[in-house]
Design an enzyme around this catalytic site. Structure first.
Site, short mmCIF file in Angstrom:
data_model
loop_
_atom_site.label_atom_id
_atom_site.label_comp_id
_atom_site.label_asym_id
_atom_site.label_seq_id
_atom_site.Cartn_x
_atom_site.Cartn_y
_atom_site.Cartn_z
N LYS A 22 19.27 13.69 -30.71
CA LYS A 22 19.60 15.25 -31.00
C LYS A 22 20.59 15.74 -31.60
O LYS A 22 20.22 16.55 -32.71
CB LYS A 22 19.84 15.95 -29.50
CG LYS A 22 18.58 15.57 -28.35
CD LYS A 22 19.12 16.18 -27.06
CE LYS A 22 20.41 15.81 -26.23
NZ LYS A 22 20.37 14.41 -25.99
N ARG A 97 19.38 22.58 -20.21
CA ARG A 97 19.38 21.49 -19.50
C ARG A 97 19.02 21.57 -18.18
O ARG A 97 18.85 20.31 -17.36
CB ARG A 97 20.70 20.89 -19.63
CG ARG A 97 20.89 19.29 -20.29
CD ARG A 97 22.16 19.32 -20.46
NE ARG A 97 22.59 18.09 -20.56
CZ ARG A 97 23.12 17.26 -21.88
NH1 ARG A 97 22.76 18.11 -22.95
NH2 ARG A 97 23.41 16.29 -21.82
N ARG A 143 26.97 3.84 -30.23
CA ARG A 143 27.41 5.11 -31.24
C ARG A 143 29.01 5.05 -31.41
O ARG A 143 29.87 4.71 -30.67
CB ARG A 143 27.34 6.50 -30.30
CG ARG A 143 27.57 7.55 -30.93
CD ARG A 143 26.89 8.75 -30.56
NE ARG A 143 27.02 8.92 -28.74
CZ ARG A 143 26.13 9.58 -28.19
NH1 ARG A 143 25.39 10.29 -28.74
NH2 ARG A 143 26.52 9.60 -26.94
N ARG A 177 32.63 7.88 -27.90
CA ARG A 177 32.97 9.08 -26.85
C ARG A 177 33.30 8.32 -25.71
O ARG A 177 32.83 7.40 -25.07
CB ARG A 177 31.41 9.70 -26.80
CG ARG A 177 31.64 11.05 -27.38
CD ARG A 177 30.18 11.73 -27.44
NE ARG A 177 29.51 11.90 -26.56
CZ ARG A 177 28.32 12.32 -26.20
NH1 ARG A 177 27.72 12.86 -27.49
NH2 ARG A 177 27.56 12.47 -25.11
N ARG A 188 24.50 9.90 -16.32
CA ARG A 188 24.06 11.07 -17.40
C ARG A 188 22.65 10.67 -17.37
O ARG A 188 21.88 11.84 -17.58
CB ARG A 188 24.61 10.60 -18.69
CG ARG A 188 26.13 10.91 -18.94
CD ARG A 188 26.86 10.34 -20.13
NE ARG A 188 26.08 10.74 -21.21
CZ ARG A 188 26.17 10.14 -22.50
NH1 ARG A 188 27.10 9.03 -22.67
NH2 ARG A 188 25.74 10.57 -23.51
P1 AP5 Z 1 22.69 11.03 -31.11
O1 AP5 Z 1 22.04 11.79 -32.19
O2 AP5 Z 1 24.25 11.00 -30.92
O3 AP5 Z 1 22.04 11.28 -29.54
P2 AP5 Z 1 21.97 12.34 -28.85
O4 AP5 Z 1 20.68 12.92 -28.54
O5 AP5 Z 1 22.80 13.59 -29.28
O6 AP5 Z 1 22.67 11.68 -27.74
P3 AP5 Z 1 23.89 12.55 -26.85
O7 AP5 Z 1 24.54 11.19 -25.85
O8 AP5 Z 1 25.06 13.13 -27.12
O9 AP5 Z 1 23.18 13.47 -25.38
P4 AP5 Z 1 23.81 13.89 -24.31
O10 AP5 Z 1 22.93 14.99 -24.14
O11 AP5 Z 1 24.12 12.77 -23.18
O12 AP5 Z 1 25.34 14.39 -24.76
P5 AP5 Z 1 25.77 15.94 -24.94
O13 AP5 Z 1 26.92 15.63 -25.81
O14 AP5 Z 1 24.72 16.93 -25.05
O15 AP5 Z 1 22.25 9.41 -31.37
C1 AP5 Z 1 22.72 8.46 -30.25
C2 AP5 Z 1 22.93 7.08 -31.11
O16 AP5 Z 1 21.71 6.69 -31.75
C3 AP5 Z 1 23.86 7.36 -32.55
O17 AP5 Z 1 24.48 6.11 -32.56
C4 AP5 Z 1 22.94 7.35 -33.68
O18 AP5 Z 1 23.43 7.09 -34.91
C5 AP5 Z 1 21.81 6.52 -33.06
N1 AP5 Z 1 20.45 7.07 -33.52
C6 AP5 Z 1 19.85 8.46 -33.66
N2 AP5 Z 1 18.55 8.52 -33.94
C7 AP5 Z 1 18.31 7.26 -34.45
C8 AP5 Z 1 17.08 6.41 -34.68
N3 AP5 Z 1 15.85 7.42 -35.03
N4 AP5 Z 1 17.00 5.22 -34.91
C9 AP5 Z 1 18.10 4.42 -34.64
N5 AP5 Z 1 19.36 5.04 -34.08
C10 AP5 Z 1 19.09 6.42 -33.94
O19 AP5 Z 1 26.48 16.18 -23.35
C11 AP5 Z 1 27.65 15.49 -22.94
C12 AP5 Z 1 27.96 15.94 -21.46
O20 AP5 Z 1 28.32 17.30 -21.75
C13 AP5 Z 1 26.92 16.21 -20.39
O21 AP5 Z 1 26.84 14.64 -19.68
C14 AP5 Z 1 27.35 17.22 -19.49
O22 AP5 Z 1 28.39 16.70 -18.82
C15 AP5 Z 1 27.73 18.11 -20.48
N6 AP5 Z 1 26.72 19.30 -21.00
C16 AP5 Z 1 26.41 19.32 -22.13
N7 AP5 Z 1 25.39 20.30 -22.45
C17 AP5 Z 1 25.23 20.73 -21.10
C18 AP5 Z 1 24.58 21.72 -20.42
N8 AP5 Z 1 23.63 22.42 -21.17
N9 AP5 Z 1 24.63 22.06 -19.08
C19 AP5 Z 1 25.59 21.32 -18.44
N10 AP5 Z 1 26.39 20.46 -18.87
C20 AP5 Z 1 26.29 20.06 -20.05
MG MG Z 2 24.65 14.82 -28.78
#
Ligand code: AP5
Ligand code: MG
Length: 234
Positions: A22, A97, A143, A177, A188
């Site tokens: 994402k 979410r 990552r 992270r 998660r």
């Molecule tokens: P990346 O692009 O970083 O993936 P991502 O989908 O953004 O993954 P996240 O881990 O950031 O998602 P998340 O939803 O768990 O975390 P968030 O920060 O939103 O890619 C991942 C890796 O893969 C990278 O190394 C990249 O290089 C590689 N990659 C990408 N595409 C690729 C491809 N096509 N091929 C090969 N490699 C690839 O949330 C964190 C925390 O915040 C949550 O756990 C929660 O506690 C809180 N939170 C966030 N939003 C909310 C909400 N709406 N409500 C409540 N709590 C929330």
């Molecule tokens: Mg992300």
């Protein structure tokens, strides 16, 4: 492809499990269409770093791999969407979410938060990135990101030119992270399965969900997303 930084794009929602890509794809959409990435994870991490009241609450919840409460997150998103850079559209990365957040977003959009002259005030373009579970684990554990510019790398799939150092001229040391530790990854993924899948089901029932195979190269996924956005505005 040439940049498209003047027309209205409207809201784009990126759904998908942790590690689906994402954030990686949001940055590509942001660069191409000139609309901001609104990542609730990044916004929360910023609150944690600044030690705000919200940050103090979120820190412990995020460290457990659970979701921050709907009220706090929705309020934070509303504040962000009111900034002028969201007028032509924005990318919601990691929001909504929960079913409650999806209902809140629909209600907000009914009131047309952004520019009324924008022809794309309609429903968001909702894109779900589907990725195989085992691949997700490799993506999350591999990552690294740059604390200076936010660029995302992966030691397995997109390594920097120099080990653990950002490719950009500032050459900042990359970091992992805090919630990418093995013991936090499982909760998660569970939160995604139990609380976020119903959001995709909701958009699917209402005919608004478009799925993209996220197991392809980053460029191929980007191509599909751009095509979806172009088709919406054709
Ligand atoms: P990346 O692009 O970083 O993936 P991502 O989908 O953004 O993954 P996240 O881990 O950031 O998602 P998340 O939803 O768990 O975390 P968030 O920060 O939103 O890619 C991942 C890796 O893969 C990278 O190394 C990249 O290089 C590689 N990659 C990408 N595409 C690729 C491809 N096509 N091929 C090969 N490699 C690839 O949330 C964190 C925390 O915040 C949550 O756990 C929660 O506690 C809180 N939170 C966030 N939003 C909310 C909400 N709406 N409500 C409540 N709590 C929330
Ligand atoms: Mg992300």
């Amino acid at each position: 492809m040439a940049q498209e930084t003047s027309r209205c794009v409207g809201p784009v929602v990126l759904l998908g499990p942790p590690g689906a890509g994402k954030g990686t794809q949001s940055k590509r959409i942001m660069e191409h269409y000139g609309i901001p990435q609104v990542s609730t994870g990044d916004l929360l991490r910023d609150h944690v770093d600044r030690g705000t009241e919200l940050g103090l609450i979120a820190k412990a919840v995020m460290a457990r791999g659970e979701l921050v409460s709907d009220d706090l997150v929705c309020h934070m998103v509303q504040q962000r969407l009111m900034l002028p850079d969201c007028k032509r559209g924005y990318i919601l990365d990691g929001f909504p979410r929960t079913a409650a957040q999806a209902g809140w977003l629909d209600a907000l959009l009914e009131h047309e938060l952004f520019d009324k002259s924008c022809p794309t005030k309609a429903w968001p373009i909702v894109i779900r990135l589907d990725v195989d579970y085992n691949l997700l684990l490799l993506r999350i554990t591999g990552r690294r990101s740059c604390p200076t510019c936010g660029r995302i790398y992966n030691v397995h799939f997109q390594p920097p030119r120099v080990d653990e150092v950002c490719d950009e001229p500032h050459g900042t040391k990359l970091v992992a992270r805090n919630d990418d530790r093995l013991e936090v990854i499982q909760p998660r993924l569970t939160a995604f399965r139990e609380q976020t899948r119903p959001v995709a089901d909701y958009y699917e029932r209402t005919g608004r969900l478009i799925s993209v195979n996220g197991d392809q190269s980053v460029d191929s996924v980007t191509d599909e997303i751009f095509k979806i956005i172009e088709d919406r505005h054709a």
